[in-house]
Design a protein around this motif. Structure first.
Motif, PDB file in Angstrom:
ATOM      1  N   CYS A 129     -59.265  40.626  53.072  1.00 51.44           N
ATOM      2  CA  CYS A 129     -58.686  41.013  51.792  1.00 51.44           C
ATOM      3  C   CYS A 129     -58.182  42.458  51.858  1.00 51.44           C
ATOM      4  CB  CYS A 129     -59.782  40.835  50.743  1.00 51.44           C
ATOM      5  SG  CYS A 129     -59.288  41.277  49.123  1.00 51.44           S
ATOM      6  N   LEU A 130     -58.988  43.370  52.406  1.00 48.10           N
ATOM      7  CA  LEU A 130     -58.565  44.776  52.508  1.00 48.10           C
ATOM      8  C   LEU A 130     -57.348  44.899  53.412  1.00 48.10           C
ATOM      9  CD1 LEU A 130     -62.012  46.645  52.784  1.00 48.10           C
ATOM     10  CD2 LEU A 130     -60.582  46.310  50.751  1.00 48.10           C
ATOM     11  N   ASP A 131     -57.328  44.127  54.512  1.00 49.19           N
ATOM     12  CA  ASP A 131     -56.171  44.164  55.435  1.00 49.19           C
ATOM     13  C   ASP A 131     -54.890  43.807  54.698  1.00 49.19           C
ATOM     14  OD1 ASP A 131     -57.726  44.865  57.571  1.00 49.19           O
ATOM     15  OD2 ASP A 131     -57.807  42.850  58.457  1.00 49.19           O
ATOM     16  N   PHE A 132     -54.959  42.775  53.847  1.00 48.10           N
ATOM     17  CA  PHE A 132     -53.781  42.325  53.098  1.00 48.10           C
ATOM     18  C   PHE A 132     -53.247  43.460  52.216  1.00 48.10           C
ATOM     19  CE2 PHE A 132     -52.339  40.465  48.976  1.00 48.10           C
ATOM     20  CZ  PHE A 132     -51.153  39.884  49.416  1.00 48.10           C
ATOM     21  N   TYR A 133     -54.136  44.110  51.469  1.00 44.43           N
ATOM     22  CA  TYR A 133     -53.677  45.177  50.564  1.00 44.43           C
ATOM     23  C   TYR A 133     -53.299  46.446  51.327  1.00 44.43           C
ATOM     24  CZ  TYR A 133     -54.472  42.266  46.576  1.00 44.43           C
ATOM     25  OH  TYR A 133     -54.371  41.236  45.680  1.00 44.43           O
ATOM     26  N   ASN A 134     -53.989  46.714  52.454  1.00 46.06           N
ATOM     27  CA  ASN A 134     -53.606  47.885  53.260  1.00 46.06           C
ATOM     28  C   ASN A 134     -52.196  47.690  53.817  1.00 46.06           C
ATOM     29  OD1 ASN A 134     -56.016  49.141  52.739  1.00 46.06           O
ATOM     30  ND2 ASN A 134     -56.995  48.512  54.663  1.00 46.06           N
ATOM     31  N   TYR A 135     -51.905  46.457  54.239  1.00 45.50           N
ATOM     32  CA  TYR A 135     -50.567  46.137  54.752  1.00 45.50           C
ATOM     33  C   TYR A 135     -49.522  46.300  53.636  1.00 45.50           C
ATOM     34  CZ  TYR A 135     -46.661  43.097  56.031  1.00 45.50           C
ATOM     35  OH  TYR A 135     -45.403  42.588  56.242  1.00 45.50           O
ATOM     36  N   ARG A 136     -49.845  45.760  52.481  1.00 50.44           N
ATOM     37  CA  ARG A 136     -48.880  45.860  51.370  1.00 50.44           C
ATOM     38  C   ARG A 136     -48.713  47.314  50.922  1.00 50.44           C
ATOM     39  NH1 ARG A 136     -49.549  42.145  46.509  1.00 50.44           N
ATOM     40  NH2 ARG A 136     -47.481  42.975  46.112  1.00 50.44           N
ATOM     41  N   ARG A 137     -49.800  48.099  50.947  1.00 50.85           N
ATOM     42  CA  ARG A 137     -49.704  49.509  50.544  1.00 50.85           C
ATOM     43  C   ARG A 137     -48.749  50.260  51.468  1.00 50.85           C
ATOM     44  NH1 ARG A 137     -54.609  50.363  50.805  1.00 50.85           N
ATOM     45  NH2 ARG A 137     -55.185  49.607  48.745  1.00 50.85           N
ATOM     46  N   VAL A 147     -44.514  47.079  29.917  1.00 45.95           N
ATOM     47  CA  VAL A 147     -45.763  46.463  30.391  1.00 45.95           C
ATOM     48  C   VAL A 147     -45.413  45.816  31.719  1.00 45.95           C
ATOM     49  CG1 VAL A 147     -47.476  44.655  30.009  1.00 45.95           C
ATOM     50  CG2 VAL A 147     -46.605  45.969  28.073  1.00 45.95           C
ATOM     51  N   THR A 148     -46.070  46.224  32.778  1.00 48.62           N
ATOM     52  CA  THR A 148     -45.708  45.640  34.070  1.00 48.62           C
ATOM     53  C   THR A 148     -46.858  44.857  34.693  1.00 48.62           C
ATOM     54  OG1 THR A 148     -44.674  46.069  36.228  1.00 48.62           O
ATOM     55  CG2 THR A 148     -46.260  47.730  35.456  1.00 48.62           C
ATOM     56  N   GLN A 149     -46.466  43.749  35.338  1.00 48.94           N
ATOM     57  CA  GLN A 149     -47.435  42.995  36.137  1.00 48.94           C
ATOM     58  C   GLN A 149     -47.455  43.544  37.558  1.00 48.94           C
ATOM     59  OE1 GLN A 149     -46.939  38.478  35.185  1.00 48.94           O
ATOM     60  NE2 GLN A 149     -45.001  39.465  34.708  1.00 48.94           N
ATOM     61  N   ASN A 150     -46.512  44.428  37.851  1.00 50.43           N
ATOM     62  CA  ASN A 150     -46.388  44.943  39.218  1.00 50.43           C
ATOM     63  C   ASN A 150     -47.441  46.003  39.503  1.00 50.43           C
ATOM     64  OD1 ASN A 150     -44.235  43.262  39.358  1.00 50.43           O
ATOM     65  ND2 ASN A 150     -42.686  44.856  39.084  1.00 50.43           N
ATOM     66  N   ILE A 151     -47.897  46.032  40.749  1.00 46.28           N
ATOM     67  CA  ILE A 151     -48.923  47.006  41.129  1.00 46.28           C
ATOM     68  C   ILE A 151     -48.298  48.206  41.839  1.00 46.28           C
ATOM     69  CG2 ILE A 151     -50.802  45.324  41.160  1.00 46.28           C
ATOM     70  CD1 ILE A 151     -50.509  45.108  44.192  1.00 46.28           C
ATOM     71  N   ILE A 182     -51.834  49.433  43.190  1.00 49.96           N
ATOM     72  CA  ILE A 182     -52.261  49.345  44.595  1.00 49.96           C
ATOM     73  C   ILE A 182     -52.693  50.709  45.138  1.00 49.96           C
ATOM     74  CG2 ILE A 182     -49.966  49.652  45.659  1.00 49.96           C
ATOM     75  CD1 ILE A 182     -50.870  47.283  47.572  1.00 49.96           C
ATOM     76  N   ASN A 183     -52.243  51.786  44.514  1.00 48.39           N
ATOM     77  CA  ASN A 183     -52.609  53.127  44.990  1.00 48.39           C
ATOM     78  C   ASN A 183     -53.914  53.635  44.397  1.00 48.39           C
ATOM     79  OD1 ASN A 183     -50.502  53.440  46.743  1.00 48.39           O
ATOM     80  ND2 ASN A 183     -49.125  54.199  45.156  1.00 48.39           N
ATOM     81  N   LYS A 184     -54.664  52.719  43.788  1.00 49.22           N
ATOM     82  CA  LYS A 184     -55.982  53.100  43.275  1.00 49.22           C
ATOM     83  C   LYS A 184     -57.038  52.172  43.885  1.00 49.22           C
ATOM     84  CE  LYS A 184     -54.616  55.035  38.842  1.00 49.22           C
ATOM     85  NZ  LYS A 184     -54.686  54.855  37.378  1.00 49.22           N
ATOM     86  N   ALA A 185     -58.245  52.695  43.981  1.00 48.79           N
ATOM     87  CA  ALA A 185     -59.368  51.894  44.478  1.00 48.79           C
ATOM     88  C   ALA A 185     -60.419  51.783  43.383  1.00 48.79           C
ATOM     89  CB  ALA A 185     -59.967  52.541  45.715  1.00 48.79           C
ATOM     90  N   VAL A 234     -63.065  54.050  39.246  1.00 51.05           N
ATOM     91  CA  VAL A 234     -61.685  53.859  39.705  1.00 51.05           C
ATOM     92  C   VAL A 234     -61.140  55.210  40.127  1.00 51.05           C
ATOM     93  CG1 VAL A 234     -59.342  53.249  38.944  1.00 51.05           C
ATOM     94  CG2 VAL A 234     -61.296  51.857  38.214  1.00 51.05           C
ATOM     95  N   TYR A 235     -60.493  55.266  41.273  1.00 50.94           N
ATOM     96  CA  TYR A 235     -59.988  56.556  41.770  1.00 50.94           C
ATOM     97  C   TYR A 235     -58.695  56.372  42.549  1.00 50.94           C
ATOM     98  CZ  TYR A 235     -62.690  54.871  45.823  1.00 50.94           C
ATOM     99  OH  TYR A 235     -63.201  54.096  46.835  1.00 50.94           O
ATOM    100  N   ALA A 236     -57.900  57.475  42.543  1.00 58.07           N
ATOM    101  CA  ALA A 236     -56.601  57.437  43.238  1.00 58.07           C
ATOM    102  C   ALA A 236     -56.830  57.505  44.743  1.00 58.07           C
ATOM    103  CB  ALA A 236     -55.755  58.614  42.787  1.00 58.07           C
ATOM    104  N   LEU A 237     -56.023  56.734  45.468  1.00 55.59           N
ATOM    105  CA  LEU A 237     -56.047  56.812  46.928  1.00 55.59           C
ATOM    106  C   LEU A 237     -54.908  57.742  47.317  1.00 55.59           C
ATOM    107  CD1 LEU A 237     -56.374  53.070  47.928  1.00 55.59           C
ATOM    108  CD2 LEU A 237     -58.007  54.867  48.500  1.00 55.59           C
TER     109      LEU A 237
END
Ligand code: APR
Length: 245
Positions: free
Chosen positions: A52-60, A89-93, A112-115, A123-126
């Protein structure tokens, strides 16, 4: 000629498609390449957090190079120059609305830029880097429980009460680049109609719920959104002149 006190705009993946970020359900969309149950559900994360983390790291990584397109810029101009309120209002991350200059943006599916820490909820900014299994929560210091701050299937979208208030008080509702297949966002058009708003869809093709809109226009977001914004600005200018006379 109409002058709307408040315009509410719902955006989806089609808004950012021409910025190089993929859509989900189109041919070759993200969900044709990945099993959403594995990468975008709490159960998928529990079963294999690394996948799961790999997927979001790739997308980030892809998001890092993305730039706001003409459609994002047109909405930022609308917010800055339209005589009424404009809320997105956005559904986009992604953060492309903000990069374009929009200030009133509600991220109902997170960013996506928050963890987020699964243990304490912090919740915090990456600011740089990705989320790894070794990432420590800056608040509770636990290791191994960090996840992207995005809303997964089966989880409650963010800011629903605020969004409800914005829908109830809008006079024009515009949906851009969303297939209308994921609730609750897919139901916003109905709520806006009930609140008395005029409703418009701007999408590459008619969405699943296109018939629910008073108006629907097809085309690429970078073409039809600036055109529609121009029309709104023009109508507002004429309406204001009429009021002055
Ligand atoms: N311009 C305008 N619309 C476009 C463009 C474009 N260049 N390219 C694609 N589209 C349209 C497609 O025709 C489709 O109707 O954008 C829509 C994208 O739909 P989806 O891929 O389903 O994306 P979205 O509606 O944002 O998905 C909603 O589902 O997986 C979850 O959390 C994820 O926020 C996402 C939610």
């Amino acid at each position: 000629m109409s002058l709307y006190d408040k315009i509410l705009i719902l955006t989806g993946a089609g808004m950012s498609a021409e910025s190089g970020l993929g859509t989900f359900r189109d041919e070759n969309g993200i969900w044709s390449q990945y099993n959403f149950e594995e990468v975008a559900t709490p159960e998928g994360y529990s079963a294999d957090p690394q996948r799961c983390l790999d997927f979001y790291n790739y997308r980030r990584d892809i998001h890092k190079n993305a730039e706001a397109n003409a459609a994002h810029k047109a909405l930022a101009r609308l917010e800055a120059e339209y005589p009424g309120e404009v809320v997105v209002v956005t559904q986009n991350i992604d953060n492309l609305h903000e990069l374009a200059g929009s200030h009133r943006v509600i991220h109902m599916h997170g960013q996506i830029n928050k963890a987020k820490c699964n243990d304490c909820g912090h919740v915090y900014a990456l600011s740089h880097g990705n989320i790894e299994l070794t990432t420590m929560c800056p608040s509770c210091k636990v290791v191994g429980s960090q996840r992207p701050d995005v809303v997964w299937f089966g989880e409650m979208p963010y800011h629903l009460e605020e969004i409800q208030r914005e829908i109830d008080s809008c006079f024009l509702f515009i949906s851009i680049g969303t297939s209308g297949s994921v609730y609750p966002a897919a139901g916003f058009v109905n709520m806006a109609r009930k609140a008395g708003a005029h409703t418009v869809e701007l999408n590459l093709e008619p969405s699943d719920g296109a018939v629910q809109f008073h108006e629907a226009h097809q085309g690429k977001a970078t073409e039809i959104v600036p055109r529609y914004v121009e029309k709104l600005m023009h109508e507002a200018a004429i309406a204001q002149k009429k009021v002055v006379r």
